[in-house]
Design a protein around this motif. Structure first.
Motif, PDB file in Angstrom:
ATOM      1  N   LEU A  19      35.892   5.043  65.207  1.00 59.64           N
ATOM      2  CA  LEU A  19      34.677   5.468  66.014  1.00 59.64           C
ATOM      3  C   LEU A  19      34.460   5.630  67.121  1.00 59.64           C
ATOM      4  O   LEU A  19      35.730   4.592  67.988  1.00 59.64           O
TER       5      LEU A  19
ATOM      6  N   PRO B 284      42.689   6.861  62.443  1.00 57.63           N
ATOM      7  CA  PRO B 284      42.650   8.177  62.801  1.00 57.63           C
ATOM      8  C   PRO B 284      40.739   8.354  62.054  1.00 57.63           C
ATOM      9  O   PRO B 284      40.178   7.793  61.402  1.00 57.63           O
ATOM     10  N   GLY B 285      40.333   9.862  63.171  1.00 54.57           N
ATOM     11  CA  GLY B 285      38.795   9.609  63.286  1.00 54.57           C
ATOM     12  C   GLY B 285      37.962   7.971  63.905  1.00 54.57           C
ATOM     13  O   GLY B 285      36.699   7.346  63.173  1.00 54.57           O
TER      14      GLY B 285
END
Length: 192
Positions: free
Chosen positions: A35, A32-33
């Motif tokens: 890069l 999640p999140g």
């Protein structure tokens, strides 16, 4: 130090080369999140397991190691995987001599920095800072002080805060090893 490292590669499989990409790097790349892929420099790449992983996930990868034999093995691994990885032999404290101009969005260090003699660590930090894109990240695994039978190896959060001017230590997570280890995440300031 180079001789000791070369001995590990000459004698077989170095104990740090598991052939498995650490879950901390996987989380950064796929979690999640995650890069957005960009340019990455791996410091102390060993036989290239993580460099190949990053290339397979869309990153433009440059990787550096001090040991010729490791560099050769990393190049072979990348070629066999069809991964576009630039693997260079060089010293992580002398990046100007290696040919890795950057800028890099991500730096990955799996126990390279913590084995560098303290008097050379400022050069390592300066080399990364010079090559860091605004907002770059450094994901570093390191052994804590006292993990080895010497007076100098190991790394602490306080040391990273002091040496990496213009970076913020965003996270410190203890490792799961039988000796003290840590995962450090540093962020470069978004604007110089």
């Amino acid at each position: 130090m180079r001789g000791v490292l070369e001995d590990f590669y000459r004698d077989g499989k170095p104990p740090w080369d598991s052939g498995v990409t650490p879950p901390e790097l996987v989380a950064l790349v796929e979690g999640p999140g995650a890069l957005m892929p960009g340019q990455v420099l791996e410091l102390g790449c060993g036989t290239g397991t993580n460099a190949v992983y990053l290339a397979r996930h869309g990153w433009r990868v440059a990787a550096v190691d001090l040991v010729d034999r490791a560099v050769r093995q990393a190049r072979e691994k990348a070629d066999a995987a069809g991964a576009d990885v630039t693997v260079l032999c060089g010293d992580a404290t002398r990046l100007d001599e290696v040919g890795v101009p950057g800028p890099y969005d991500l730096f990955f260090d799996l126990s390279c920095y913590c084995g560098i003699p303290p008097h050379r660590r400022d050069a390592y930090a300066a080399g990364l800072t010079k090559r860091a894109a605004p907002g770059a990240r450094l994901l570093m695994f390191g052994y804590g002080p006292g993990a080895f039978d010497d007076s100098w190896s190991g790394v602490t959060a306080d040391e990273l805060r002091a040496r990496f001017a213009g970076w913020q230590l965003a996270d410190v997570t203890p490792g799961t090893n039988p000796v003290p280890t840590f995962w450090f995440t540093l962020h470069r300031a978004a604007a110089a």
